[in-house]
Structure formats: structure tokens, C-alpha cells
Design an enzyme around this catalytic site. Sequence first.
Site, mmCIF file in Angstrom:
data_model
loop_
_atom_site.group_PDB
_atom_site.id
_atom_site.type_symbol
_atom_site.label_atom_id
_atom_site.label_comp_id
_atom_site.label_asym_id
_atom_site.label_seq_id
_atom_site.Cartn_x
_atom_site.Cartn_y
_atom_site.Cartn_z
ATOM 1 N N CYS A 80 39.905 6.952 27.113
ATOM 2 C CA CYS A 80 40.848 6.657 26.029
ATOM 3 C C CYS A 80 40.654 7.668 24.889
ATOM 4 C CB CYS A 80 40.688 5.201 25.572
ATOM 5 S SG CYS A 80 42.098 4.617 24.580
ATOM 6 N N HIS A 180 41.736 2.471 30.329
ATOM 7 C CA HIS A 180 40.400 1.876 30.279
ATOM 8 C C HIS A 180 40.006 1.386 31.674
ATOM 9 C CE1 HIS A 180 39.717 1.690 25.891
ATOM 10 N NE2 HIS A 180 41.030 1.610 25.825
ATOM 11 N N GLU A 182 37.237 0.276 32.622
ATOM 12 C CA GLU A 182 36.370 -0.907 32.497
ATOM 13 C C GLU A 182 37.163 -2.192 32.323
ATOM 14 O OE1 GLU A 182 37.027 0.293 28.185
ATOM 15 O OE2 GLU A 182 36.957 1.257 30.144
#
Length: 202
Positions: A80, A180, A182
Site C-alpha cells: 500500500c 493489502h 494481509e
Amino acid sequence: MSRIIGIVDYGISGNVHSIEKAIKKAGGDTIVVNHVEQFSHVDKLVLPGVGSFKDAMEELDNHGFLKALQKTTKPILGICLGMQILSTIGFEYGETQGLGLIQGEVRPIIVEAKVPHVGFNNIKIVKSNNILDGLQNDEFYFMHSYEVVNSIDIASVTQYAGHKFVSSIKKDNIYGVQFHPEKSREPGILLFKNFINLESHK
């Protein structure tokens, strides 16, 4: 092969914990890097980021990470804002020099739709990128108001409200994703697994 991933914590990387958790789920070991001396203890580096381009560059400088990131030959994955600051220059709260690891500018997304661009969206791979192996057209979680433009190092693109933007980059040992991983469920775990399995000299 070493599987130790250093997550660079430079003060505004608020997604460190969730990245650490996802990397461990993908089979890697992690060290949260607070000092540049720790670079020698890791095989690869993840550069997170939540906040503004200007603040990120100031904090990297304050923590002594700037020159080390520019000189390292270890694989780096920017996530990001962490991808955006790999660029030459950013235009958030004025002009700020980036790390200059890829050729690009970071500018506001201009679309006839809600900004920030938030939610799951798919990627289209336009240039071979080994951390995206097996992930063509998969959906990832985005949350951003700025984008990298004028880059020649584009690995994938994504469309939002008819606007095509750079969703990942690759240049030498440098990787970046606008989304993202994650927060992207199984596709994100696979991306981290691909990153962990990279040969560190490549």
C-alpha cells in the site's frame, strides 16, 4: 533457504501485526525491524505503510532507514503506502521525494466514484512477476486514495469506476502491491508464500 522476513516498523506502519500474522501463516518467520542494524538478520524485507507519503518519508529518515533501503539487494515488498514510497516523488501535502527505487509519481486517484477506493477488487497481471504466481484475476483488498502513475515497472493493473491504476510493480529486487495481502484471505497468503520462497539474490 532462510525464511526470515523483516517487517520494517518506522512509526506509521500500523499494519505490522496483521502482516506478521499473515506471513507466519504462509510459513515464514518474522522479525519486526526497528533499527537498521537488524537488516543483516533477515533474508527479505516488507515495507508496510498506513498514512501519508510525506509522513512516511520523514519517519523513514528519522529512523535511519532511507539509505539502507536504497542500497540493499535483499528482496523488498512494499505494501500500500509502502509501495507508493518506492516511487520517485509523491504529491500528498506538497511535493516529497520518495525512495526512488522505481520510476513513478504518487498522485490522487481522480474518478467519478467514492474515494478512497475501498474493498475487494481483482488484478490483471500485465508483466511476469513471481510473487503473483497462481494469482491471475484473484481479488485483493484495497484501501487507498492515491496511486502510482508514470511507472514503467508495472506488474498488474486494476480497474475502479472505469479508471485503470497500477496495482503491483516489479523491478529487480523490488516488489510492490497497492492492495493489502494481509487482509486478502487465501490469495494474500499465497502472495506472501511466493515472496517467502523467492531466492534472496534475485
